[in-house]
Design a protein around this motif. Structure first.
Motif, short mmCIF file in Angstrom:
data_model
loop_
_atom_site.label_atom_id
_atom_site.label_comp_id
_atom_site.label_asym_id
_atom_site.label_seq_id
_atom_site.Cartn_x
_atom_site.Cartn_y
_atom_site.Cartn_z
N VAL A 1 4.06 7.67 -4.42
CA VAL A 1 4.33 9.05 -4.02
C VAL A 1 4.73 9.13 -2.56
O VAL A 1 5.68 9.84 -2.19
CB VAL A 1 3.09 9.93 -4.31
CG1 VAL A 1 3.17 11.27 -3.57
CG2 VAL A 1 2.93 10.16 -5.81
N ALA A 2 4.04 8.38 -1.70
CA ALA A 2 4.35 8.42 -0.26
C ALA A 2 5.76 7.92 0.02
O ALA A 2 6.44 8.45 0.92
CB ALA A 2 3.32 7.59 0.51
N GLN A 3 6.20 6.91 -0.72
CA GLN A 3 7.54 6.37 -0.47
C GLN A 3 8.63 7.37 -0.81
O GLN A 3 9.72 7.32 -0.23
CB GLN A 3 7.73 5.08 -1.28
CG GLN A 3 6.90 3.92 -0.75
CD GLN A 3 7.15 2.64 -1.51
OE1 GLN A 3 8.27 2.12 -1.54
NE2 GLN A 3 6.12 2.12 -2.16
N ILE A 4 8.35 8.28 -1.72
CA ILE A 4 9.31 9.34 -2.04
C ILE A 4 9.09 10.56 -1.13
O ILE A 4 10.05 11.16 -0.62
CB ILE A 4 9.18 9.77 -3.51
CG1 ILE A 4 9.31 8.56 -4.45
CG2 ILE A 4 10.24 10.82 -3.85
CD1 ILE A 4 10.58 7.77 -4.30
N ALA A 5 7.83 10.90 -0.90
CA ALA A 5 7.52 12.14 -0.19
C ALA A 5 7.76 12.06 1.31
O ALA A 5 8.29 13.02 1.92
CB ALA A 5 6.07 12.53 -0.46
N ASP A 6 7.37 10.97 1.94
CA ASP A 6 7.42 10.89 3.40
C ASP A 6 8.82 11.12 3.96
O ASP A 6 8.98 11.90 4.91
CB ASP A 6 6.85 9.55 3.89
CG ASP A 6 5.34 9.45 3.72
OD1 ASP A 6 4.72 10.47 3.35
OD2 ASP A 6 4.80 8.35 3.93
N MET B 1 11.11 12.86 2.78
CA MET B 1 11.48 14.26 2.53
C MET B 1 10.70 15.23 3.40
O MET B 1 10.96 16.44 3.37
CB MET B 1 11.26 14.62 1.06
CG MET B 1 12.23 13.98 0.09
SD MET B 1 12.22 14.77 -1.55
CE MET B 1 10.54 14.53 -2.08
N GLY B 2 9.69 14.75 4.10
CA GLY B 2 8.83 15.66 4.84
C GLY B 2 7.91 16.43 3.93
O GLY B 2 7.70 17.64 4.10
N VAL B 3 7.34 15.72 2.96
CA VAL B 3 6.43 16.32 1.99
C VAL B 3 5.09 15.61 2.07
O VAL B 3 5.03 14.38 2.23
CB VAL B 3 7.00 16.23 0.56
CG1 VAL B 3 5.96 16.57 -0.49
CG2 VAL B 3 8.22 17.13 0.42
N GLY B 4 4.01 16.36 1.99
CA GLY B 4 2.68 15.79 1.93
C GLY B 4 1.93 16.35 0.74
O GLY B 4 2.37 17.30 0.09
N PHE B 5 0.76 15.77 0.46
CA PHE B 5 -0.08 16.23 -0.64
C PHE B 5 -1.50 16.44 -0.14
O PHE B 5 -2.04 15.61 0.58
CB PHE B 5 -0.02 15.25 -1.81
CG PHE B 5 1.27 15.31 -2.55
CD1 PHE B 5 1.46 16.22 -3.58
CD2 PHE B 5 2.34 14.51 -2.18
CE1 PHE B 5 2.68 16.31 -4.25
CE2 PHE B 5 3.57 14.59 -2.83
CZ PHE B 5 3.73 15.49 -3.88
#
Length: 450
Positions: free
Chosen positions: A122-127, A129-133
């Motif tokens: 998830v981090a490899q896709i989200a980071d 994009m500027g997305v966190g969980f």
């Protein structure tokens, strides 16, 4: 939330309903651990909730995991709504909460490895994009109107219905996140004992894992607002199931209760057909207004069983449902806690001895006290901190007996017991101290990461 069930022919005998549950019976050697984790996506620059569509979105997350890590897509009416791979699936809650439903695994150590791998992917896709969980049990700031709606027919129907049967139903759907573990049973008697112990100790789990003291941008007066929300949702399908402690409890008694819970839908050919408030008993007779003359299949029954939400739920296994999502370490402590209690016979017997004297009023009182006060709560002369210490001690012994080194994963709970402070208590202390009332700080403090 569950994905549509499949398989199973027409229901030709009433006995098939209980037999469906009974088919989950397994010898101890075949017992497995399935863990489900929900988490809120947010934009790291604005702290806004993650929408379904757009360059920084739920859909972009799903597409990135699909394209980079070999997940197979799940679609509904042309919309990408989930992923499957090797017995696990990624699905969406109504407000876009991103859920991993893990594969059935043998040890809690394997669960930890699966979760860490998921967070890394998830981090490899989200980071970029500027997305966190966010790992908290209730959205701390977002209003209902800020939450995007996921393109799933089940949720459209539920949203309309929830608004009319309780006070907090749509809050549950769009602004809460949980972690739960699904565990097996050997027989009807084993199911009954495990269900009773898990129901009686859900308030302990609620207290230990409380992480939702904020809602609508301010403290809400509870340590677990997620738990408070569930108490105002829909009394016909939620709660502590006091009848499960009565003589005669078994698969058939559970079936009778589920049959009396009003329906939400019937799933046919990729479409959710509105059956809100209708009766599955009428469906069995071919008299369902939504599908006149048609009788249900076993998959329809399996779907209906996913629309009841007690604190512990039985299908072909038992789901422990009373905990807020939290940090990575707390999230992994949840399956460890329940496996230690449920998968060692001595621990399970001792856990039943611990709670069998509690009456229904005390169990419900503890549920309320856990929501409001966390480990400081008490009801009927029972202090949650004392009950939690005893339960964690039994779980530790049960895990040690399994010989898998899983007891180390209970460390966060032991720390909470030593201090009396849960995640919610620590966030409140930070909010009233170092954060100086700036709730925006929680997006860093509670960001989920391996």
């Amino acid at each position: 939330m569950s994905i549509p069930q499949s398989g199973g022919g027409p229901i030709e005998s009433f006995d098939q309903l209980a037999a469906y549950m009974e088919s989950g019976n397994k010898p101890a050697a075949d017992w497995r651990i399935g863990t489900e984790h929900e988490k809120f996506g947010f934009l790291t620059d604005t702290h806004a909730p993650l929408p379904y569509d757009g360059p920084r979105s739920v859909r972009a997350m799903l597409e990135g995991l699909r394209d980079r890590f070999g997940w197979e897509p799940v679609s509904e009416q042309g919309h990408l709504i989930g992923l499957v791979r090797n017995g696990a699936n990624v699905s969406l809650e109504p407000g876009g909460q991103f859920e991993l439903s893990g594969a059935p695994l043998e040890t809690v150590g394997q669960v930890a490895a699966e979760f860490d791998n998921h967070l890394a992917e998830v981090a490899q896709i989200a980071d970029p994009m500027g997305v966190g969980f966010l790992g908290v049990g209730a959205a701390p700031e977002w209003s209902h109107d800020q939450m995007d709606r996921m393109p799933k027919g089940r949720y459209r129907l539920m949203t309309d219905y929830m608004g009319g049967v309780g006070t907090h139903g749509t809050q549950m759907m769009y602004r809460t996140s949980t972690v739960q573990v699904n565990l097996d049973f050997a027989s009807e008697a084993d199911m009954v004992k495990k269900l009773r112990v898990s129901l009686a100790l859900q308030p302990v789990a609620t207290a230990l894992f409380a992480s939702s003291p904020f809602f609508d941008g301010k403290p809400n007066g509870h340590k677990s607002w997620r738990s408070r929300i569930w108490r105002g949702l829909d009394n016909s399908r939620t709660g502590m199931l006091p009848w499960a402690f009565e003589d005669g409890m078994g698969f058939q008694r559970y079936v009778d209760w589920v049959l009396d819970v009003p329906m939400y839908f019937v799933y046919r050919d990729g479409v959710y057909i509105n059956a809100l408030g209708q009766s599955f008993r009428d469906f069995l007779k071919g008299e369902l207004p939504a599908l006149p003359g048609e009788k249900p299949t076993l998959s329809d029954w399996a779907d209906h069983m996913t629309t009841v939400f007690p604190e512990a739920r039985v299908k072909k296994y038992i789901e422990m449902r009373g905990a807020d999502i939290g940090s990575r370490d707390y999230t992994l402590a949840l399956p460890a806690f329940w496996v230690g209690l449920m998968y060692d016979s001595a621990a399970l017997d001792a856990a039943w001895d611990l709670v069998k004297g509690l009456d229904a009023e005390t169990r419900e009182g503890l549920r309320v006290a856990a929501s409001v006060s966390g480990l400081a709560g008490e009801a009927g002369g029972v202090k949650l901190l004392d009950l939690a210490r005893a339960a964690v001690g039994l779980s530790t012994a049960g895990l040690a007996a399994r010989g898998q080194g899983e007891a180390a994963l209970l460390a966060p709970l032991e720390a909470s017991l030593a201090t009396g402070m849960t995640q919610a208590d620590r966030y409140l202390a930070l909010y009233n101290g170092e954060w100086a009332g700036d709730l925006g700080r929680i997006y860093t403090a509670a960001k989920l990461q391996s």
